[in-house]
Each structure stands twice: as C-alpha cells, then as structure tokens.
Scaffold this active site. Sequence first.
Site, short mmCIF file in Angstrom:
data_model
loop_
_atom_site.label_atom_id
_atom_site.label_comp_id
_atom_site.label_asym_id
_atom_site.label_seq_id
_atom_site.Cartn_x
_atom_site.Cartn_y
_atom_site.Cartn_z
CB CYS A 35 203.28 136.30 4.42
SG CYS A 35 201.78 135.37 4.11
CD GLU A 66 200.96 133.47 7.20
OE1 GLU A 66 202.22 133.55 7.24
OE2 GLU A 66 200.27 134.24 6.57
CD GLU A 107 207.75 139.52 5.85
OE1 GLU A 107 206.95 138.85 5.18
OE2 GLU A 107 207.64 139.71 7.08
CE LYS A 160 194.09 144.81 17.03
NZ LYS A 160 194.28 145.89 16.01
#
Length: 522
Positions: A328, A294, A423, A213
């Site tokens: 990230c 992750e 973040e 996906k």
Amino acid sequence: MSIAAKLEAFRNEPFTDFKQEASKQAMEAAIAKVRSELGREYPLHIGEERIYTEDKIRSVNPGNLDETIGYMSKANQELAEKAMQTALSTFETWKKVPAKERAAYLLKAAELMQERKAEFSALMVLEAGKNYAEADADTAEAIDFLNFYAREMIRLSEINETMPLTQVEGEDNRLTYIPLGVGVIIPPWNFPLAICAGMTSAAIVAGNTVLLKPASNTPVIAYHFVQLMEEVGLPAGVLNFIPGSGAEVGDYLTTHPKTRFVSFTGSKEVGLRISKLAADTAPGQIWIKRLVAEMGGKDGIVVDETADLDAAAQAIVSSAFGFQGQKCSAGSRAFVVEEVYDQVVEKVVQLTQQLRVGLPEHNFPIGPVIDEGSFQKILDYIEIGKQEGQLLCGGSKAEGNGYYIEPTVFADVSGNARIMQEEIFGPVLAIGKAKDWKEAIELYNDTEFGLTGAFFSRDEDRIAEALDTMHCGNLYVNRKCTGALVGAHPFGGFNMSGTDSKAGGYDYLLLFTQAKLTSRKK
C-alpha cells in the site's frame, strides 16, 4: 555445515545480509525444511477445539502453480458464531489479566519467532512470493510489533503514575485504559506475518479477545503465527482462528451485535464496505463499533532539479517494484521537474531493466504477483497505460509457471490518467513531468489517497514547504517511500487510505482500549 547449523547461524543475525553466503545457505535450508511439510491440512482454532472442515481453502505457491502450500479448513457462519460465543466467554476472564502478564505472552512469542525467523521467512517465500530480503523484513517487523506493543501496554497500564492528572484537593483521580471486548481482525496477504501479528497482538495485549480471519491467499502463514501464540501459553479462546469467505464470515461478524471493533487492512473498496456495514446498528447492539482501517494508496515521489538524481532514481525504482509493487506504500507515481526529467527517466529505466524476474526461492529481485485475479487486473492496467503514456520498459507478462509480470515503466503520463489515479497494486510505475517543484507537489496531492510520499531536494526552504504541504500520513525526505520501521515511522494514511491509525506508534493501542476516569473523594 548441517541444516541445523545453517539455521542457527541465520537466526542469530540481527539483520540478515543475503550477500553473505552463510545467510543465503541458511535461507535455502529453511526453504527445504518448509517444503518438506507442504500439502498438510490445517484446522480452525476455536477455544480449545481444533476443527477440520470438509470445505477447504487451497493455498498455492504463486511462483509455482503446481505446488500446494496447504489445505486450510474454512469456517461458515455457524462456526463463526461458535467462535464469537467462545471469545465473549473468554473475554470475561482475559480482561482481568494484568497488563504485564498479557505483555509477557507477546515478549515470549517475539523471542521464539526470532529463533525461528528463517522458517517463518521461508514460508513467506513459498506462500506469498516474497524474495529473501522482503520475507526477512516481514518477519523482523512481526518481531518488532510483538516487542513494541508488549512494552507499550505496560506503559499504558502505568500511565497514571507516569503522566499524573491535575491534582484536585480532596480527590484521588485516576485514568485507566480498559479493553473494548471482542474484535474481528482481518489482515492482508501482502504482509501476511507482520501485519497479521501486529494487528492481532495489539488487540490481545490490550485485553480484548479476537476472531482472526486471515487472508485467503496466505492462511498457512497466519496459522503458524496462531500456533506460536498457543505454544507460549496464550489461554484458549483469546485468539480464535477462523479462515473463511469475506462475503460469508467477514460480513457476518462485521454486522454481529457483539462485535465491539473491527481491525482491517486491505483495499479501499473492501474497507469502505466494512465501514458501511459496521456503521449500522444491529438489534441488541449497545455500542458504536470502532473501525481501525488501513486501506489503499497511490503513493508517489517528487523530484526537483536540485536533488541527488541517482539517489532519487534508485528510490523510485525500489519504491515502485519492491515485492512487485504489492505494498500500500508502493511508489507507483513519480513527478519530476522538467529541467531534470529526461535524466531521471533515463536512470529509472536503466535500473528497472536490470531487475530480473523469477522464482522467489531463487531470490530473484522480481517474483510473482499473488493470484490470477491480481495478474489479470495488472495486465489490464498495463493495456490502459499504453494508451495514456509512453511505454519505456516491460509491458507484458513474464515467463514462468506463475503469475509473473515484467516491471513496467510509463513516462509522459498526465496527472489525471487512470494509471496515475487508481491503485494498481503491481509492478507498474507512471512518471509525469512538472514545470517546477510546486507544480510537482500539486500533482502529487491530486489523489483521493494519502498514505506515503517522498520529496527529493537539496533546498531546505523547498523541503520545509514540502513537509508542510504534501498531504499524506507518512512523508519521507530524500529516501524511498516504503520501509516504515516500528516505533520510528508510525504508519497510517489520510483520506481514502484509511483511519490514519498509526500502527507501530505510541497511540495505536489506544484504539483497542477505552479510557475510564475514576474519582474518589478522600
């Protein structure tokens, strides 16, 4: 030189240097070629079927909102179930295919991707908003993943011969790594080829069948990868391609009793939701689902007074603003000891002010962020930052028919400020002052994340302590905190940064297998 000749020159370069006119022209030719194919409709891939749906995902160029990359068919729960049943059926034959044969598909795919790396990179320039170097590195990493996991699977298949068990007289003991079953692969949009190819190929080469996906922002890139795997002869049903809503298709498959594992890369919030859903046992489920995740990061660079300040400043800027900070691993924080604080801040500001914002296809250093939601979120954080620190440069949206934001630097930010703790995933850097290098490390460690970090110093004793005490999955000394290389820097983080899965490492494939010991009396 013809377009074909330019592309041939490009694909034969092991590392692309876009300062060379030939490489630049080759990328421009590839962009022109890709652009001529925009606006197509793309189907789902379920087994041998190609299914076009009425409901579609419109993929848009984030740097030019008038340009449609393509229209991707969108799966619903019924089609997701069809894909699951296809993957379950195919698993019964695929798991019996020898490891070397499975690996051969990946090696062939890597070879073909190398030949077409300009076209893959050009598509990322248009669909993901990457400049030439960022797109080229993404394609190169995808090739590395395919090659690395293929060879690693061959090694694992031979592990009983290369790493024999302790011998017991009168017994023949063997350890083999067998596949898990059907897995759901949910890759991110920020590395739409490398991480998509890496996550998918690792699961496949280990003998599993998968439901891919892709990220809704970059489905066309993922589709081209799926087509490549089909071209190399991967059996139908091993890789099933089902773009769709995370809330509808993603949640459905995560909670499905036949899902054996979920491999996810994305935000902390979505990763925690997947973890919670996968932890519940559905009726008919006979295993604990495995999660490979992750997630996010709030990464930073620590600079002491002995460091090479020019190198540190360059690393801070590169880590913070590469691909608009949409990594990230991006170094969105910096902690500098007060003795050299003003010098480092001045150097960082000077370097940041040199970064120009514009269309990725014209290879500007700073391009757009990925979509409207990200655009607004980042601008909101910039407004928060104006209350939490001193704005030194940037601070607003930039010109252009896309999601452009000026690279932004805040100084004198406290360690507990929101822009130091949360973040942002955009071109925003927060710099804080520390009384000494030990306090700088303490400030760095004060986060719920733990993905990447960097320490700049010339003092070997300090470096040794930093290596021991800076708490993150990937720690670098005297270099930027982005740019992990497959095989050299296995990648994955601590705490809320995920399961420390170490993609591109020598134990990564073990996450997609289960070890079976057989003992036979002689």
